[in-house]
Design a protein around this motif. Structure first.
Motif, PDB file in Angstrom:
ATOM      1  N   THR A  82      23.774 -14.347 -94.421  1.00 36.51           N
ATOM      2  CA  THR A  82      22.344 -14.631 -94.348  1.00 36.51           C
ATOM      3  C   THR A  82      21.784 -14.594 -95.760  1.00 36.51           C
ATOM      4  OG1 THR A  82      22.207 -13.636 -92.151  1.00 36.51           O
ATOM      5  CG2 THR A  82      20.137 -13.902 -93.360  1.00 36.51           C
ATOM      6  N   LEU A  83      21.097 -15.666 -96.131  1.00 38.82           N
ATOM      7  CA  LEU A  83      20.493 -15.772 -97.462  1.00 38.82           C
ATOM      8  C   LEU A  83      18.979 -15.808 -97.312  1.00 38.82           C
ATOM      9  CD1 LEU A  83      22.894 -18.547 -98.803  1.00 38.82           C
ATOM     10  CD2 LEU A  83      23.021 -16.092 -99.271  1.00 38.82           C
ATOM     11  N   ASN A  84      18.320 -14.744 -97.763  1.00 38.04           N
ATOM     12  CA  ASN A  84      16.872 -14.643 -97.660  1.00 38.04           C
ATOM     13  C   ASN A  84      16.161 -15.026 -98.953  1.00 38.04           C
ATOM     14  OD1 ASN A  84      16.817 -13.781 -94.934  1.00 38.04           O
ATOM     15  ND2 ASN A  84      17.534 -11.790 -95.616  1.00 38.04           N
ATOM     16  N   GLY A  85      16.920 -15.475 -99.928  1.00 38.24           N
ATOM     17  CA  GLY A  85      16.400 -15.998-101.183  1.00 38.24           C
ATOM     18  C   GLY A  85      17.080 -17.327-101.441  1.00 38.24           C
ATOM     19  N   SER A  86      17.075 -17.755-102.675  1.00 36.33           N
ATOM     20  CA  SER A  86      17.694 -19.025-103.037  1.00 36.33           C
ATOM     21  C   SER A  86      19.208 -18.893-103.159  1.00 36.33           C
ATOM     22  CB  SER A  86      17.129 -19.520-104.366  1.00 36.33           C
ATOM     23  OG  SER A  86      15.755 -19.789-104.230  1.00 36.33           O
ATOM     24  N   PHE A  87      19.906 -20.019-102.980  1.00 34.71           N
ATOM     25  CA  PHE A  87      21.347 -20.127-103.188  1.00 34.71           C
ATOM     26  C   PHE A  87      21.556 -21.089-104.343  1.00 34.71           C
ATOM     27  CE2 PHE A  87      25.195 -22.668-102.725  1.00 34.71           C
ATOM     28  CZ  PHE A  87      26.178 -21.717-102.542  1.00 34.71           C
ATOM     29  N   THR A  88      22.288 -20.642-105.389  1.00 36.14           N
ATOM     30  CA  THR A  88      22.613 -21.517-106.513  1.00 36.14           C
ATOM     31  C   THR A  88      24.086 -21.409-106.834  1.00 36.14           C
ATOM     32  OG1 THR A  88      20.402 -21.243-107.473  1.00 36.14           O
ATOM     33  CG2 THR A  88      22.133 -22.073-108.937  1.00 36.14           C
ATOM     34  N   LEU A  89      24.781 -22.558-106.798  1.00 30.55           N
ATOM     35  CA  LEU A  89      26.159 -22.651-107.254  1.00 30.55           C
ATOM     36  C   LEU A  89      26.148 -23.518-108.503  1.00 30.55           C
ATOM     37  CD1 LEU A  89      29.193 -22.107-106.907  1.00 30.55           C
ATOM     38  CD2 LEU A  89      29.305 -24.165-105.474  1.00 30.55           C
ATOM     39  N   ALA A  90      26.279 -22.863-109.678  1.00 30.23           N
ATOM     40  CA  ALA A  90      26.266 -23.556-110.964  1.00 30.23           C
ATOM     41  C   ALA A  90      27.669 -23.721-111.527  1.00 30.23           C
ATOM     42  CB  ALA A  90      25.384 -22.792-111.951  1.00 30.23           C
ATOM     43  N   GLY A  91      28.631 -22.962-111.009  1.00 27.81           N
ATOM     44  CA  GLY A  91      30.006 -23.021-111.468  1.00 27.81           C
ATOM     45  C   GLY A  91      30.867 -22.137-110.592  1.00 27.81           C
ATOM     46  N   GLY A  92      32.170 -22.136-110.863  1.00 31.12           N
ATOM     47  CA  GLY A  92      33.091 -21.357-110.053  1.00 31.12           C
ATOM     48  C   GLY A  92      33.368 -22.060-108.736  1.00 31.12           C
ATOM     49  N   THR A  93      33.914 -21.298-107.785  1.00 35.27           N
ATOM     50  CA  THR A  93      34.257 -21.847-106.471  1.00 35.27           C
ATOM     51  C   THR A  93      33.626 -21.000-105.387  1.00 35.27           C
ATOM     52  OG1 THR A  93      36.362 -22.691-107.299  1.00 35.27           O
ATOM     53  CG2 THR A  93      36.162 -22.436-104.913  1.00 35.27           C
ATOM     54  N   PHE A  94      32.881 -21.650-104.507  1.00 33.34           N
ATOM     55  CA  PHE A  94      32.275 -20.985-103.352  1.00 33.34           C
ATOM     56  C   PHE A  94      32.886 -21.591-102.102  1.00 33.34           C
ATOM     57  CE2 PHE A  94      29.256 -20.627 -99.875  1.00 33.34           C
ATOM     58  CZ  PHE A  94      28.839 -19.310 -99.965  1.00 33.34           C
ATOM     59  N   THR A  95      33.584 -20.759-101.316  1.00 28.11           N
ATOM     60  CA  THR A  95      34.111 -21.190-100.026  1.00 28.11           C
ATOM     61  C   THR A  95      33.264 -20.531 -98.958  1.00 28.11           C
ATOM     62  OG1 THR A  95      36.343 -21.444-100.918  1.00 28.11           O
ATOM     63  CG2 THR A  95      36.139 -21.244 -98.520  1.00 28.11           C
ATOM     64  N   ALA A  96      32.600 -21.365 -98.168  1.00 32.68           N
ATOM     65  CA  ALA A  96      31.691 -20.862 -97.146  1.00 32.68           C
ATOM     66  C   ALA A  96      32.442 -20.110 -96.064  1.00 32.68           C
ATOM     67  CB  ALA A  96      30.918 -22.030 -96.529  1.00 32.68           C
ATOM     68  N   THR A  97      31.737 -19.294 -95.318  1.00 31.16           N
ATOM     69  CA  THR A  97      32.307 -18.639 -94.151  1.00 31.16           C
ATOM     70  C   THR A  97      32.620 -19.682 -93.077  1.00 31.16           C
ATOM     71  OG1 THR A  97      31.922 -16.989 -92.418  1.00 31.16           O
ATOM     72  CG2 THR A  97      29.986 -18.144 -93.229  1.00 31.16           C
ATOM     73  N   ALA A  98      33.588 -19.398 -92.237  1.00 35.40           N
ATOM     74  CA  ALA A  98      33.850 -20.260 -91.085  1.00 35.40           C
ATOM     75  C   ALA A  98      32.826 -19.979 -89.980  1.00 35.40           C
ATOM     76  CB  ALA A  98      35.268 -20.053 -90.561  1.00 35.40           C
ATOM     77  N   GLY A  99      32.041 -18.952 -90.170  1.00 40.10           N
ATOM     78  CA  GLY A  99      30.941 -18.633 -89.256  1.00 40.10           C
ATOM     79  C   GLY A  99      29.706 -19.424 -89.651  1.00 40.10           C
ATOM     80  N   THR A 100      28.556 -18.773 -89.656  1.00 40.33           N
ATOM     81  CA  THR A 100      27.288 -19.440 -89.967  1.00 40.33           C
ATOM     82  C   THR A 100      26.652 -18.842 -91.208  1.00 40.33           C
ATOM     83  OG1 THR A 100      26.887 -19.968 -87.644  1.00 40.33           O
ATOM     84  CG2 THR A 100      24.964 -19.972 -89.095  1.00 40.33           C
ATOM     85  N   ILE A 101      26.189 -19.709 -92.094  1.00 38.27           N
ATOM     86  CA  ILE A 101      25.327 -19.304 -93.201  1.00 38.27           C
ATOM     87  C   ILE A 101      23.909 -19.661 -92.776  1.00 38.27           C
ATOM     88  CG2 ILE A 101      24.634 -19.676 -95.588  1.00 38.27           C
ATOM     89  CD1 ILE A 101      27.542 -20.442 -96.212  1.00 38.27           C
ATOM     90  N   THR A 102      23.039 -18.666 -92.713  1.00 37.85           N
ATOM     91  CA  THR A 102      21.644 -18.908 -92.375  1.00 37.85           C
ATOM     92  C   THR A 102      20.832 -18.879 -93.666  1.00 37.85           C
ATOM     93  OG1 THR A 102      21.913 -17.930 -90.196  1.00 37.85           O
ATOM     94  CG2 THR A 102      19.660 -18.125 -91.025  1.00 37.85           C
TER      95      THR A 102
END
Length: 185
Positions: free
Chosen positions: A92-112
């Motif tokens: 759960t993200l209650n603020g902003s999400f920023t991917l500027a570099g690196g690797t982000f692999t999302a959950t197989a569940g839910t990102i809210t």
């Protein structure tokens, strides 16, 4: 591991023994970070930052992660979301999400996404098999930076979701709308 005070310090590179980050503090992984971190207990922090960090932060299966109003920001390193697809594998993200570099692999569940912006300006975003729920409760959420997500749900109430000019949002799985009241997309 995440849930060990021996692994946390109040200063970059400082001695361990500080409290595990909570809703009133930020979890910062920087160049002085020492190795990988497995999130082995439910984590709820004010902010989560990977900047200058060369390691991997992993959300263990069955573990929820909540990031508050201080945002999620990643410019280096790797974040690996849970491979589980239950409610207990949520982010759960209650603020902003920023991917500027690196690797982000999302959950197989839910990102809210309850925050104001979802930005991919660099790095690699691996969607896995999960869902991203954009939910602007009375606010405006802006999606910036071309990217591919698996399942996307637009939900919430009395809000606006904007895909920024020049942004291509590819949905590889299911695109759905769960809008109980009025929302503008």
């Amino acid at each position: 591991t995440w849930n060990s005070t021996a692994n946390w310090s109040t200063t970059s590179g400082g001695a361990g023994g500080s409290s595990v980050p909570t809703t009133t503090s930020d979890a910062i992984f920087d160049a002085n970070g020492n190795g990988a971190c497995a999130i082995d207990a439910a984590a709820s922090v004010k902010g989560l930052y990977l900047a200058g960090y060369a390691g991997t932060v992993t959300q263990n299966s069955g573990i929820t992660v909540t990031v508050g109003a201080d945002n999620y920001y990643q410019s280096t390193g790797t974040f690996t979301g849970s491979s589980g697809a239950t409610a207990n594998d949520a982010i759960t993200l209650n603020g902003s999400f920023t991917l500027a570099g690196g690797t982000f692999t999302a959950t197989a569940g839910t990102i809210t996404m309850n925050g104001s912006s979802w930005t991919k300006s660099g790095g690699t975003l691996n969607a896995q098999t999960g869902t991203v729920l954009f939910r602007p409760w009375g606010t405006t959420e802006t999606i910036t930076g071309s990217q591919s997500l698996n399942n996307v749900t637009f939900g919430g109430s009395q809000g606006v979701i904007t895909v920024a000019s020049g942004t291509t949002l590819t949905v590889a799985g299911t695109l759905s709308f769960n809008i109980p009241d009025s929302i503008t997309i």
